[in-house]
Design an enzyme around this catalytic site. Sequence first.
Site, PDB file in Angstrom:
ATOM      1  N   ARG A 133      10.211  11.301  39.254  1.00 37.57           N
ATOM      2  CA  ARG A 133       9.434  11.223  40.479  1.00 37.57           C
ATOM      3  C   ARG A 133       8.534  12.449  40.568  1.00 37.57           C
ATOM      4  O   ARG A 133       8.780  13.469  39.927  1.00 37.57           O
ATOM      5  CB  ARG A 133      10.347  11.146  41.701  1.00 37.57           C
ATOM      6  CG  ARG A 133      11.361  10.009  41.644  1.00 37.57           C
ATOM      7  CD  ARG A 133      12.068   9.852  42.969  1.00 37.57           C
ATOM      8  NE  ARG A 133      13.168   8.909  42.898  1.00 37.57           N
ATOM      9  CZ  ARG A 133      13.051   7.603  42.960  1.00 37.57           C
ATOM     10  NH1 ARG A 133      11.856   7.071  43.067  1.00 37.57           N
ATOM     11  NH2 ARG A 133      14.110   6.818  42.889  1.00 37.57           N
ATOM     12  N   THR A 134       7.510  12.314  41.390  1.00 34.54           N
ATOM     13  CA  THR A 134       6.607  13.448  41.593  1.00 34.54           C
ATOM     14  C   THR A 134       7.367  14.572  42.290  1.00 34.54           C
ATOM     15  O   THR A 134       7.896  14.391  43.382  1.00 34.54           O
ATOM     16  CB  THR A 134       5.402  13.027  42.449  1.00 34.54           C
ATOM     17  OG1 THR A 134       4.717  11.963  41.798  1.00 34.54           O
ATOM     18  CG2 THR A 134       4.451  14.197  42.631  1.00 34.54           C
ATOM     19  N   GLN A 135       7.442  15.712  41.648  1.00 30.71           N
ATOM     20  CA  GLN A 135       8.133  16.855  42.215  1.00 30.71           C
ATOM     21  C   GLN A 135       7.174  17.824  42.905  1.00 30.71           C
ATOM     22  O   GLN A 135       7.487  18.365  43.958  1.00 30.71           O
ATOM     23  CB  GLN A 135       8.910  17.600  41.115  1.00 30.71           C
ATOM     24  CG  GLN A 135       9.952  16.751  40.422  1.00 30.71           C
ATOM     25  CD  GLN A 135      11.062  16.315  41.354  1.00 30.71           C
ATOM     26  OE1 GLN A 135      11.510  17.069  42.205  1.00 30.71           O
ATOM     27  NE2 GLN A 135      11.487  15.072  41.217  1.00 30.71           N
TER      28      GLN A 135
END
Length: 279
Positions: free
Chosen positions: A54-56
């Site tokens: 996921r986009t961190q």
Amino acid sequence: MFAPPNYMGEMYNPGGLYTNLTPINNYAQYKHVNQNKEKDEPTRNACPLMPIKRTQDPIVTGTSVLGIRYNGGVMIIADTLGSYGSLARFKSIERIQKVGNYTAIGGSGEYSDFQTLMVQLDKMVDNDFDEDDGVEKTPREIYSYVSQVMYSRRNNMDPYYNQLVIGGFHQGKEFLGYVDLQGSSFEDVTVATGYGAYIARPLLRKAYKENLTREEAKKILEDSMLVLYYRDARSINKMQVCDISNNGVTISQPYSVKSNWAYLEHPSRKHQIVYDPEN
């Protein structure tokens, strides 16, 4: 050949071309399925035990978007800078997009997330067109839909890292709303995202009045963006304005405004330093 960690003797193929092989009861069959699947669909990973990515952290980001209602329409403004961390990397990205015939959305935050959301909204607009029943989503409906999308993504721990300004004009009524990455939303006569919520919104509130004209609204927004250019290190003096009125949605080409840094100079300086973006 070793089984992956936490292998308990039974694996399930996540679906797709090989759903007839599920459940998979041995690792050799499982490995065979995934090898063939990777050949057919190299961009997908069929392994259910791999971590979900996921986009961190946002990578390419845009800063403030401002919006204001005036008598007979709504106006949104945003600069065109895409920052790669602290680097002013992309100077001509467009962060205001049209959605349907009555609505426009301006987005700050992660630009790729904003693009993904716009693709999703474009598909919704295409579905309305395909129905061919003359019904289109109103600005308020799009606003409600976007707020639910953002809230759903947040609950799935995979949010769109954006703050959005949604403006529209439909059946003689102006609409202006705000949605953030948690799905929080509200409507008002002035809205701002990013650093502009702290610096520019007080200016918008102070300058706003009833029966505001289009020209006055544009002047207020440009002056507020110029203040942000002086104060926000992630901004630029090149911007776009979107006007939503009875005439439809009109998004201007990017243009630059002059900035004056002379007030920062010592009074003993005789010559003012004026930056002209055209030269």
